[in-house]
Design an enzyme around this catalytic site. Structure first.
Site, mmCIF file in Angstrom:
data_model
loop_
_atom_site.group_PDB
_atom_site.id
_atom_site.type_symbol
_atom_site.label_atom_id
_atom_site.label_comp_id
_atom_site.label_asym_id
_atom_site.label_seq_id
_atom_site.Cartn_x
_atom_site.Cartn_y
_atom_site.Cartn_z
ATOM 1 N N GLU A 1 2.349 10.469 -12.570
ATOM 2 C CA GLU A 1 2.580 10.755 -11.142
ATOM 3 C C GLU A 1 3.980 11.276 -10.885
ATOM 4 O O GLU A 1 4.962 10.760 -11.421
ATOM 5 C CB GLU A 1 2.377 9.488 -10.298
ATOM 6 C CG GLU A 1 2.530 9.748 -8.805
ATOM 7 C CD GLU A 1 2.571 8.461 -7.992
ATOM 8 O OE1 GLU A 1 1.756 7.567 -8.264
ATOM 9 O OE2 GLU A 1 3.430 8.348 -7.103
ATOM 10 N N GLU B 1 2.939 1.329 -10.777
ATOM 11 C CA GLU B 1 4.309 0.895 -10.488
ATOM 12 C C GLU B 1 4.439 -0.638 -10.416
ATOM 13 O O GLU B 1 4.702 -1.204 -9.355
ATOM 14 C CB GLU B 1 4.810 1.578 -9.209
ATOM 15 C CG GLU B 1 4.809 3.095 -9.359
ATOM 16 C CD GLU B 1 5.454 3.842 -8.206
ATOM 17 O OE1 GLU B 1 5.677 3.230 -7.147
ATOM 18 O OE2 GLU B 1 5.742 5.041 -8.381
#
Length: 450
Positions: free
Chosen positions: A302, A204
């Site tokens: 994810e 991220e």
């Protein structure tokens, strides 16, 4: 006609408010009277798409700490449920380089400031909880697990903000050292007999979090790959390891892919683009990345239900399957869940960012709680194995989601999901098979044709 179809079609179902969890049922239970008003689903075996690598979940220190407290029988139950031949048969995994939010605290493998030679690098902490958990899974799998390793943050001394949390950036002067860090990690894990299949650049990279995080622009990620990580892997004879970019939400994955993959020198090192689901569905963005860069792979790295464990929720499984069906129909080759197991609070998590997992362990009783997401995942991982290829479907229904795959012998797997509270009917056509089906309310159905 029906009796002949029963000989070649096996059906498995998971349905809300029933005891049926990936349970084999008779085909006749789905057959309904033909009606031309039904939407039609057509399977096109001749339009073959991407080859599947598999499905899996993440080995985190948090999950490993829950696992470690179980007795041997309970440990074996979890390993067999996820990785055994009679379980979900996972063939993909993910773990973290240094700590993540689902660690017990912040930590890195080299805490000595200015240690540019990484002489103090050590994975000794991982040997306590994380590595034994991974090894137990590796021991039971028939198909090798492809393990993806992702960093949430470099050590504090390599960062502009001097800490692992709250974003910050990798200091330019430490780019080459950080690249060498990945190589050290890969070699250290392989000395533990845990092969690392691939690495992502940064979990991220556009999220400044209260937990372990580090920010990269597209240009910064591109330059790090081109000038530091790619050459480091080459120098260490690790170019066979897969490099995955982005590793963040679908919404702006096209922009990130363009920033990196339009640079020929950076792109030559990149295997594919990883993505998450936390900022809306945005499924068409996945297709766009494939269309612009068809020679690169797509991988879901994810996803989990946020804000606690959500024990007993049926929405969990439906969220998983909605994502898997849409992602795989848009050229995704693998789908990796987040934590394999968590405790009854949805942790531990060192900043209280509690989430759900397909298996929740009540640590006071050692009871193992299987969530709807576990069973919904199983409808894919048990029946679409590594090497299967996705095939095209024409879905003329309004309320069913459909995914189809084929293996080398010509056997097909068709998965239907009905999220509505009433049964949904369809006309189904697959070669010589022309039948009408009624898919039960709030259910997922897998149909295997040999």
């Amino acid at each position: 006609m029906l009796e002949k179809l029963k000989e070649v079609i096996s059906v498995f179902i998971t349905a809300k408010d029933t005891d049926e969890k990936i349970e084999q049922i008779d085909l006749s239970r789905l057959i309904t009277e033909n009606n031309e008003d039904f939407g039609t689903i057509v399977i096109n075996k001749h339009e073959v798409k991407q080859k599947i690598l598999g499905f899996g979940g993440a080995f985190t220190e948090a999950a490993a700490s829950v696992y470690d407290k179980l007795d041997d029988e309970k440990k074996d139950e979890i390993i067999q449920a996820y990785f055994g031949v009679n379980g979900n048969g996972y063939t993909m995994g993910r773990t973290h380089i240094n700590s993540c939010d689902f660690s017990l605290e912040n930590y890195s493998y080299c805490d000595a400031p200015g240690d540019i030679e990484l002489q103090n690098f050590s994975i000794s902490r991982d040997r306590k909880l994380l590595i034994p958990f991974i090894k137990d899974a590796l021991e039971v799998t028939e198909t090798p697990i492809n393990l993806l390793a992702s960093p949430w943050s470099p050590p504090p001394w390599m960062k502009t903000n001097g800490e692992m949390n709250h974003g910050g950036k990798l200091k330019k002067e430490y780019r080459d050292v950080w690249a060498q860090y990945y190589c050290k990690y890969i070699n250290a894990y392989e000395k533990e007999e845990i092969p690392i299949w691939g690495i992502s650049i940064q979990n991220e990279p556009e999220a400044k979090q209260i937990w372990d995080s580090c920010l990269y622009t597209g240009d910064e990620e591109r330059d790090f790959i081109r000038n530091s990580l790619g050459p480091a892997l080459e120098k260490n004879k690790l170019l066979h390891k897969k490099i995955i970019i982005w590793d963040h939400n679908r919404d702006v994955m096209v922009e990130r892919a363009r920033a990196i993959l339009n640079d020929r020198e950076a792109a030559k090192y990149v295997w594919g683009t990883g993505f998450h689901w936390y900022n809306g569905d945005n499924f068409d963005e996945v297709q766009k990345v494939h269309d612009e860069f068809p020679d690169k792979k797509l991988i879901f790295t994810e996803g989990c239900q946020e804000n606690g464990p959500h024990i007993g929720s049926w929405d969990l499984g439906e969220r998983y399957a909605t994502s898997i069906i849409n992602d795989l129909n848009r050229w995704t080759v693998a789908w990796i869940d987040w934590n394999l197991i968590l405790n009854e609070s949805g942790g531990p998590n060192h900043v209280g960012n509690y989430c759900s997992a397909p298996i929740i362990v009540d640590t006071t009783t050692q009871d193992i709680i299987y969530q709807s997401s576990f069973y919904y995942m199983g409808h894919f991982s048990r029946f679409i194995k590594r090497g299967y290829r996705i095939i095209a479907t024409e879905n003329g229904t309004e309320n069913l989601l459909v995914l189809a795959a084929i293996n080398d012998t010509g056997s097909t797997t068709i998965i239907f999901m009905n999220k509505n509270s009433t049964p949904e009917n369809c006309n189904y056509k697959d070669g010589n098979i022309d039948i009408s089906l009624s898919i039960p309310a709030r259910s997922i159905v897998t149909m295997v044709t040999t």
